[in-house]
Design an enzyme around this catalytic site. Structure first.
Site, mmCIF file in Angstrom:
data_model
loop_
_atom_site.group_PDB
_atom_site.id
_atom_site.type_symbol
_atom_site.label_atom_id
_atom_site.label_comp_id
_atom_site.label_asym_id
_atom_site.label_seq_id
_atom_site.Cartn_x
_atom_site.Cartn_y
_atom_site.Cartn_z
ATOM 1 N N TYR A 109 0.794 -1.212 0.000
ATOM 2 C CA TYR A 109 0.000 0.000 0.000
ATOM 3 C C TYR A 109 0.832 1.271 0.000
ATOM 4 O O TYR A 109 0.296 2.361 -0.111
ATOM 5 C CB TYR A 109 -0.966 -0.019 1.190
ATOM 6 N N TRP A 111 2.811 2.892 2.241
ATOM 7 C CA TRP A 111 3.086 3.743 3.404
ATOM 8 C C TRP A 111 4.208 3.183 4.288
ATOM 9 O O TRP A 111 4.444 3.683 5.376
ATOM 10 C CB TRP A 111 1.829 3.877 4.257
#
Length: 774
Positions: A109, A111
Site C-alpha cells: 500500500y 506507506w
C-alpha cells in the site's frame, strides 16, 4: 553517542543514539508544528513486536501450498533464510508455470517508508515485473471513490492532488465551509515525508485576517477550537442531502451564478430539475433536508445566503466519500461550488482533502523526484484495492467498476510487502476467510502485524531506521539524506536484498538488480535525478557524497495554485478533459452506465445503515471510524504516543454524556462495541464534542482475535474494522466504505483478557523445520 538523520511520513528528525541502541528524536529545526507521532519512532528500535527471524506456518511447511483454514491459527516455525528462500522460489515457479503472472497478487500500500528507494510498493512491483508481472490493485482506501469520479466530472485529479494553495486561502478566503472538517491530526502526515507542518499556521493567519469557519461534522474537534467556527452537526452520512438543499436555496432565491454555469458547466438543466423533484417528485428544500440531517431549515437558508455573499471555499474531507454512495457528497459539493460561481477565483471554489493529509494545499512540485523504476507490467488485471476480499473469495465472479464489466482473477499467491490490509480493510472476519483461500501468502514486514499472522511465510524486513535512503515528497521543499540510525534488528534484511535473492533463484537477478547493491542504487537514483530533473528545474544539487554529508538539500519553492483559474477565464482555450470540456453537473457518460447507486448527477441515496434506517432499532449508535491522532494508520501502535492514548490497554471509544448515562457507563469503563458484523472491546471516553447518538473510534489498533476469544468478542484490543462493512461505495467507484457503521455499546463484564498482540508469537519448540524437507 552518535547522531543520525532520517525522515518519516510525519516528520524529518535527527536521532541521538546511545551505546545501548536507544535514542532520542529531535524534530527538524524548520518545523513550526512538529508532530507528536515522532514519539512513536523509538519503539521501532526494540525487539517487541519485531519479526526477528524468518518464520513459516507449520501447515504450509509440512503439507505444502493450498487453501487452508488453519491460516491465522497455526503454529509458527523459525527457519533459516536460505532454506525458506529456496522453498519460496519453488512456489513462485509453480504458480507462474500453472497459473501465469496473473495468479500472483502484488500487494503493497505504499506507506511503509518515506524513502524513495526502499519504498516497498516500488520494490515488490519491480520484482514481479522482472518475473513477467502480477495482478495489482488500483485506487486507494483513502479516496477510491473520488479517484474514479473526479476524472468523469472535472477531467483529472487536480481537485484531489493540487487544489488552491493554503497561502492563497490565507489571503483571500472570507468563509470556509468545511464538510467533514479540517482535522489538525490528519495534517500531521504527508505521503513521502514532511519537513514542516504548516497547516495550522495558515489557518490561524486566515482567522486573524478575518476569515470565518463553518464546521459540518458530527465531531466538534474536526476543526480546531481556536478558529472559532460555527458547528453544524448533521446526522452522519447525510451530507449529500444538506448540500443539495443549499443548492436548492441558491436557485430558488436567484443567488446562483448563471453566467458561470452557462460558460463553464454542462448538464445544468438536468441537475437543477432534480433539485425541484424531477427524479423522484420531491423538491430538495431545506425542510426536506432537515427531516434527514437534523439541521434546521432556517440554518440551511442562512448558510446558503452567507456563502453567496462571501468569497467562499468549500472543503470536503476524504472521509465523506468513504461511505456508501460516497461519490454523491463530493459531486454535490462540486455542483454547489459551481452554483456559487467562484471556482477559479483566488480563495473561492472547492478543495477535496484539505487537512486530510498535510501535503494537500501545499503546491505540488512540477519536477520529478528520485524514483526507483518499476519496469513494465504486462498483466492487465487490476482490482480496486478495497475489493481484495471479494477477489480472493470469488475468483471468476463478474463485477462492475467505472463503466466496465470485469472478472476477478484466480489469485494463488499473495505477496504483501510494506502493508497491513488487516488495518485498512473492513469486516475482518470476512477478510480472515478470504486469506484462507490462496495457496500461499507471503509477507515481508518488520513487525508481527495481523497480516503477518495470517501468512504462510513471514520474512523480517528492516525498518527505515536500519537503512540509508533518500527522503522527499512532492509537496515538500527538502530532499533528505536518510541515515542508518541503527543496525538491523535480529536477522532482518532490506526488502531489496530479499527480493534480489529470490530473483537470483528465479533467473531474474539482472533484470531486478541491474548489478547494483542497495547503496549503489540510492546513489544512482540521486545522481540520475541531479543530472536530469534537478537541472531542468534549476536546482543546483551537489554531488551525492557532498549531499549526504550536508544531510539535506533545500528545493526551490513551487508557485501557489489557484485551481481552475485559467479555465474560468477562458473555458474554450483551457478545456477540461471531460467529454464536454466543462464541469459535468450531469454526466451523460456516467448515466449511460445504468448504475442505480450512482446515476448521472448528484442525488441523495439512503444508506442501509444510518440513524434513520430500520437497523438503528437494534444498533442505535452511529459509529464514526476515523483516522487516529496518535499513529499513522496502524504503524507503531506500541509506540509511546499510541500507547498513551489507550484506556486500560484498549483503543478509546468516545461517547456523548447523554448516551453514556442512558447505558449506565462512565469514563474509563471497558465496553463491548457490537455491529452486525462483529464486536470488540474499547475503553470509554465520555465527551460532549460529539453529536448525541454518535460514537467515535479511530482505526489502527492491532487486531487481536486471541484476546477477543477470551472476552467473547471478535477483537479484544479495539480494531474498529471488525465492526465496519466490506461493501463498495457504488458500482462506479467501488471505494472503501469504512467510515461509518451502526453499533450498540454495553459494559464489559468478566475478567479482562490481556492484550498480547504486540508480543511476537512463540515459535514451536517441538518440531524442527529441518525434519520436514521440501
Amino acid at each position: 553517542m552518535s547522531a543520525a538523520r532520517s525522515s518519516t511520513h510525519w516528520g524529518a528528525f535527527s536521532a541521538t543514539v546511545r551505546d545501548d541502541g536507544t535514542f532520542d528524536v529531535t524534530p527538524h529545526p524548520a518545523d513550526e508544528e512538529p508532530s507528536a507521532l515522532l514519539a512513536n519512532v523509538p519503539a521501532a528500535a526494540g525487539t517487541r513486536a519485531r519479526v526477528l527471524r524468518p518464520h513459516v506456518r507449520r501447515g504450509w511447511w509440512e503439507d505444502g501450498p493450498g487453501p487452508d483454514p488453519r491460516r491465522g491459527d497455526d503454529v509458527w516455525l523459525a527457519v533459516g533464510w536460505e532454506e525458506v528462500l529456496d522453498r519460496l522460489a519453488v512456489e513462485f515457479r509453480r504458480v507462474l508455470d500453472l497459473h501465469g503472472p496473473a495468479g500472483i497478487f502484488g500487494g503493497s500500500y505504499g506507506w511503509g517508508s518515506a524513502g524513495r528507494f526502499h519504498h516497498a510498493q516500488s520494490q515488490v512491483h519491480r520484482f514481479h515485473n522482472a518475473l513477467g508481472g502480477s495482478t495489482r490493485s488500483v485506487t486507494t482506501y483513502s479516496h477510491g471513490a473520488a479517484e474514479v469520479l473526479l476524472p468523469r466530472v472535472l477531467g483529472d485529479l487536480s481537485l484531489l492532488e493540487d487544489p488552491t494553495s493554503w497561502s492563497v486561502v490565507e489571503e483571500h478566503t472570507d468563509l470556509l465551509v468545511c464538510f467533514g472538517g479540517l482535522p489538525a491530526k490528519n495534517s500531521a502526515v504527508s505521503h513521502g515525508g514532511a519537513t514542516r507542518h504548516p497547516v495550522r499556521g495558515h489557518l490561524r493567519r486566515a482567522r486573524r485576517r478575518g476569515a470565518r469557519f463553518v464546521l459540518v461534522s458530527p465531531l466538534r474537534d474536526d476543526l480546531d477550537g481556536e478558529l472559532g467556527g460555527d458547528w453544524l452537526a448533521p446526522v452522519p452520512g447525510t451530507d449529500t442531502a444538506l448540500v443539495l438543499a443549499l443548492c436548492q436555496v441558491l436557485v430558488a432565491e436567484d443567488l446562483h451564478d448563471v453566467d458561470f454555469l452557462r460558460r463553464c458547466c454542462t448538464g445544468t438543466e438536468q441537475f437543477l430539475a432534480s433539485l425541484e423533484g424531477a427524479d423522484d417528485g420531491v423538491a430538495k428544500t431545506p425542510e426536506w433536508a432537515e427531516a434527514i440531517t437534523g439541521v434546521p431549515a432556517a440554518t440551511v437558508r442562512a448558510l446558503a445566503r452567507d456563502m453567496a455573499a462571501s468569497r467562499t471555499l468549500l472543503t470536503v474531507s476524504w472521509s465523506l466519500q468513504r461511505a456508501p454512495f460516497g461519490e454523491q457528497p463530493l459531486w454535490a459539493a462540486i455542483a454547489l461550488a459551481a452554483l456559487l460561481g467562484q471556482i477559479g477565483l483566488p480563495g473561492g471554489g472547492i478543495g477535496h482533502g484539505y487537512s486530510s493529509t498535510g501535503g494537500v494545499g501545499s503546491p505540488m512540485r512540477r519536477h520529478a523526484l528520485p524514483t526507483l523504476p518499476q519496469g513494465r507490467n504486462p498483466v492487465r488485471e487490476r482490482i480496486p484495492v478495497a475489493r481484495i476480499a471479494d477477489a480472493l473469495l470469488h475468483p471468476g465472479e463478474e463485477y462492475d467498476f467505472d463503466g466496465s464489466r470485469r472478472r476477478y482473477p484466480d489469485l494463488r499467491l499473495v505477496h504483501w510487502t510494506g502493508g497491513n490490509p488487516f488495518h485498512h480493510h473492513q469486516d475482518l472476519a470476512r477478510l480472515r476467510r478470504a486469506f484462507q483461500r490462496p495457496d500461499t501468502v507471503l509477507v515481508q514486514d518488520p513487525f508481527w502485524t495481523a497480516t503477518a499472522r495470517h501468512a504462510d511465510v513471514v520474512l523480517p524486513s528492516t525498518t527505515p531506521l536500519e537503512r540509508e535512503d533518500l527522503g522527499a515528497a512532492r509537496y515538500d521543499d527538502h530532499l533528505h539524506a536518510m541515515d542508518r540510525v541503527l543496525e538491523p534488528v535480529g536477522e532482518a534484511r532490506d526488502d531489496y536484498d530479499v527480493l534480489a535473492a529470490l530473483a537470483q533463484r528465479l533467473g531474474a537477478e539482472e533484470a531486478f538488480t541491474e548489478g547494483r547493491t542497495s547503496a549503489q542504487w540510492v546513489a544512482h537514483l540521486y545522481e540520475s535525478w541531479r543530472a536530469g530533473p534537478a537541472v531542468r528545474a534549476g536546482v543546483a544539487a551537489p554531488p551525492y557524497a557532498q549531499f549526504r554529508r550536508a544531510g539535506s538539500l533545500r528545493l526551490p519553492p513551487a508557485d501557489p495554485v489557484v485551481l481552475h483559474a485559467g479555465f474560468r477565464a477562458d473555458p474554450g482555450r483551457f478545456r477540461l478533459r471531460t467529454p464536454s470540456g466543462r464541469i459535468e453537473l450531469h454526466s451523460a457518460t456516467i448515466a449511460s452506465f445504468g448504475y442505480d447507486d450512482c446515476p448521472g448527477h448528484p442525488v441523495w441515496r439512503e444508506p442501509e445503515e444510518w440513524l434513520g434506517s430500520p437497523v438503528a432499532a437494534r444498533f442505535p449508535l452511529h459509529l464514526v471510524a476515523n483516522n487516529p491522532a496518535t499513529r499513522l494508520h496502524s504503524q507503531l501502535d506500541h509506540g509511546a504516543a499510541s500507547a498513551a492514548s489507550k484506556v486500560r490497554g484498549r483503543e478509546p471509544l468516545r461517547m456523548h454524556p447523554d448516551d453514556a448515562r442512558e447505558r449506565g457507563l462512565a469514563d474509563g469503563d471497558v465496553v463491548v462495541v457490537r455491529s452486525r458484523r462483529g464486536s470488540c472491546l474499547a475503553g470509554l471516553v465520555v465527551s460532549a464534542d460529539l453529536r448525541p447518538r454518535v460514537v467515535q473510534m479511530s482505526t489502527g489498533a492491532w487486531f487481536d482475535p486471541v484476546a477477543g476469544a477470551a472476552a467473547g468478542v471478535t477483537c479484544g484490543h479495539g480494531n474498529v474494522n471488525v465492526l465496519t462493512a466490506d461493501v463498495g461505495t457504488s458500482r462506479l467507484g467501488q471505494g472503501c466504505t469504512g467510515q461509518h457503521a451502526l453499533v450498540e455499546v454495553e459494559a464489559f463484564r468478566g475478567a479482562l483478557p490481556a492484550v498480547t498482540v504486540h508480543d511476537a508469537p512463540v515459535p514451536a519448540a517441538s518440531s524442527s523445520p529441518m525434519a520436514h524437507p521440501s
